[in-house]
Design a protein around this motif. Structure first.
Motif, short mmCIF file in Angstrom:
data_model
loop_
_atom_site.label_atom_id
_atom_site.label_comp_id
_atom_site.label_asym_id
_atom_site.label_seq_id
_atom_site.Cartn_x
_atom_site.Cartn_y
_atom_site.Cartn_z
N ARG A 223 36.63 -61.08 -20.79
CA ARG A 223 36.71 -61.59 -19.41
C ARG A 223 35.34 -62.11 -18.95
O ARG A 223 35.24 -63.17 -18.34
CB ARG A 223 37.19 -60.49 -18.46
CG ARG A 223 37.36 -60.97 -17.02
CD ARG A 223 37.56 -59.79 -16.08
NE ARG A 223 38.81 -59.11 -16.32
CZ ARG A 223 39.99 -59.50 -15.82
NH1 ARG A 223 40.06 -60.58 -15.06
NH2 ARG A 223 41.08 -58.80 -16.07
N ILE A 224 34.29 -61.36 -19.25
CA ILE A 224 32.94 -61.76 -18.85
C ILE A 224 32.55 -63.07 -19.52
O ILE A 224 31.94 -63.95 -18.90
CB ILE A 224 31.93 -60.64 -19.19
CG1 ILE A 224 32.16 -59.43 -18.28
CG2 ILE A 224 30.49 -61.13 -19.07
CD1 ILE A 224 31.41 -58.18 -18.71
N MET A 225 32.89 -63.22 -20.78
CA MET A 225 32.56 -64.44 -21.52
C MET A 225 33.12 -65.69 -20.84
O MET A 225 32.51 -66.76 -20.85
CB MET A 225 33.10 -64.34 -22.95
CG MET A 225 32.89 -65.59 -23.80
SD MET A 225 31.14 -66.01 -24.07
CE MET A 225 30.70 -64.80 -25.33
N PHE A 226 34.30 -65.56 -20.20
CA PHE A 226 34.95 -66.72 -19.61
C PHE A 226 34.77 -66.84 -18.09
O PHE A 226 34.98 -67.92 -17.54
CB PHE A 226 36.45 -66.70 -19.93
CG PHE A 226 36.76 -67.16 -21.33
CD1 PHE A 226 36.95 -68.50 -21.61
CD2 PHE A 226 36.83 -66.25 -22.37
CE1 PHE A 226 37.21 -68.93 -22.89
CE2 PHE A 226 37.09 -66.67 -23.66
CZ PHE A 226 37.28 -68.02 -23.93
N THR A 227 34.39 -65.78 -17.43
CA THR A 227 34.36 -65.83 -15.96
C THR A 227 32.99 -65.58 -15.35
O THR A 227 32.82 -65.80 -14.15
CB THR A 227 35.35 -64.81 -15.37
OG1 THR A 227 34.95 -63.48 -15.73
CG2 THR A 227 36.77 -65.05 -15.87
N ASN A 228 32.03 -65.11 -16.13
CA ASN A 228 30.70 -64.82 -15.61
C ASN A 228 29.77 -65.99 -15.90
O ASN A 228 29.37 -66.21 -17.05
CB ASN A 228 30.15 -63.52 -16.22
CG ASN A 228 28.85 -63.07 -15.58
OD1 ASN A 228 27.85 -63.77 -15.64
ND2 ASN A 228 28.87 -61.90 -14.96
N ASP A 229 29.42 -66.78 -14.90
CA ASP A 229 28.61 -67.99 -15.09
C ASP A 229 27.24 -67.68 -15.68
O ASP A 229 26.73 -68.43 -16.52
CB ASP A 229 28.46 -68.74 -13.77
CG ASP A 229 29.76 -69.37 -13.30
OD1 ASP A 229 30.63 -69.61 -14.16
OD2 ASP A 229 29.91 -69.60 -12.09
#
Length: 279
Positions: A159-165
């Protein structure tokens, strides 16, 4: 238990008793001086689980509500429920218990955490089968991302890979790395397709990220492997690492990942000097 109101009252009472059993120190919180009752405050449960305070309060009050498997999973982790308690929680909420996907604690054992902490200049994390980040070391916090500032329910590496800029910008080869991660998760998904947690998670991430949605439909699969990884740090510039992962002997559902400075690069000296100057 045919009366729905009685079922949800039982659920609320169960949550209250589990909340009272958890010491703040067990989840990295300060004991404070104004605690009138044992255990966690509702506000702390909300922060740790990622469940809204009002919503969680309604749960404890026994209101009749539709509860997702992800909320139950997060609460089970926050309250460190064992397998029997987790099954009971799902039963009260009239949800299918997570019988297929392994249930892992959201904290590392003291010995495993000691291993992480001993890797002073190498960012290292412990992931569970679902790519949830359950433990990390100081180097990770200072060089990559401070996971303590992310609620437990959102502390998932995919999730972080795709949603954390911030995290996306640091990955020099983000597109390639992200696609590999999707393929690794897809291979794991194949073993547990239909599990309520993973189905909810995938659907949410497909909605949150157009890239994930696109790559998920390709059905590419891949196993985790050793690789080179480049990080574009906002202060230190380009850092070059070797990425390795290891299965945890005491719990084979856990994986230790380590980023080691590439030999011959300036990465190790950069990190040493940077961390020495950090408080």
């Amino acid at each position: 238990m045919n009366d729905p109101s009685q079922r949800y009252k039982e659920l609320g009472d169960f949550l209250k008793t589990r909340r009272a059993k958890i010491l703040p120190s067990q989840v990295g919180l300060s004991e404070g001086t104004r605690r009138r009752t044992p255990g966690l405050r509702r506000e702390e449960v909300s922060f740790l689980s990622g469940v809204g305070l009002t919503w969680y309060t309604w749960l404890e009050q026994g209101r009749l509500m539709q509860i997702s498997s992800q909320v139950l999973e997060s609460l089970a982790r926050t309250f460190m429920l064992d397998e029997q308690e987790t099954m009971h929680l799902y039963t009260l909420a009239k949800q299918t218990p997570p019988t297929s996907f392994p249930i892992c604690n959201d904290t590392a054992t003291p010995m495993l955490q000691h291993v992480l902490d001993s890797l002073i200049f190498s960012p290292a994390t412990v992931l569970d089968s679902r790519m949830n980040v359950i433990a990390w070391n100081r180097a990770t916090t200072k060089i990559l991302l401070d996971y303590s500032k992310i609620s437990a329910s959102k502390r998932n590496l995919l999730r972080i890979m795709f949603t954390n800029d911030e995290y996306k910008k640091m990955n020099t080869d983000w597109e390639l790395t992200a696609q590999k991660m999707v393929a690794i998760f897809r291979a794991t998904y194949g073993k547990f397709a239909g599990d309520p947690w993973v189905e909810d998670f995938v659907n949410e991430l497909r909605h949150e990220s157009t890239e994930f949605d696109s790559w998920w439909t390709t059905h590419n699969v891949k196993t985790d492997e050793e690789m080179f990884k480049n990080i574009n740090h906002p202060v230190l510039g380009q850092l070059k690492f070797e990425y390795t992962s290891y299965q945890v002997l005491s719990d084979t559902n856990l994986k230790l990942t380590v980023l080691t400075a590439l030999p011959g690069s300036e990465t190790e000296e950069k990190i040493k000097e940077f961390l020495m100057n950090q408080t």
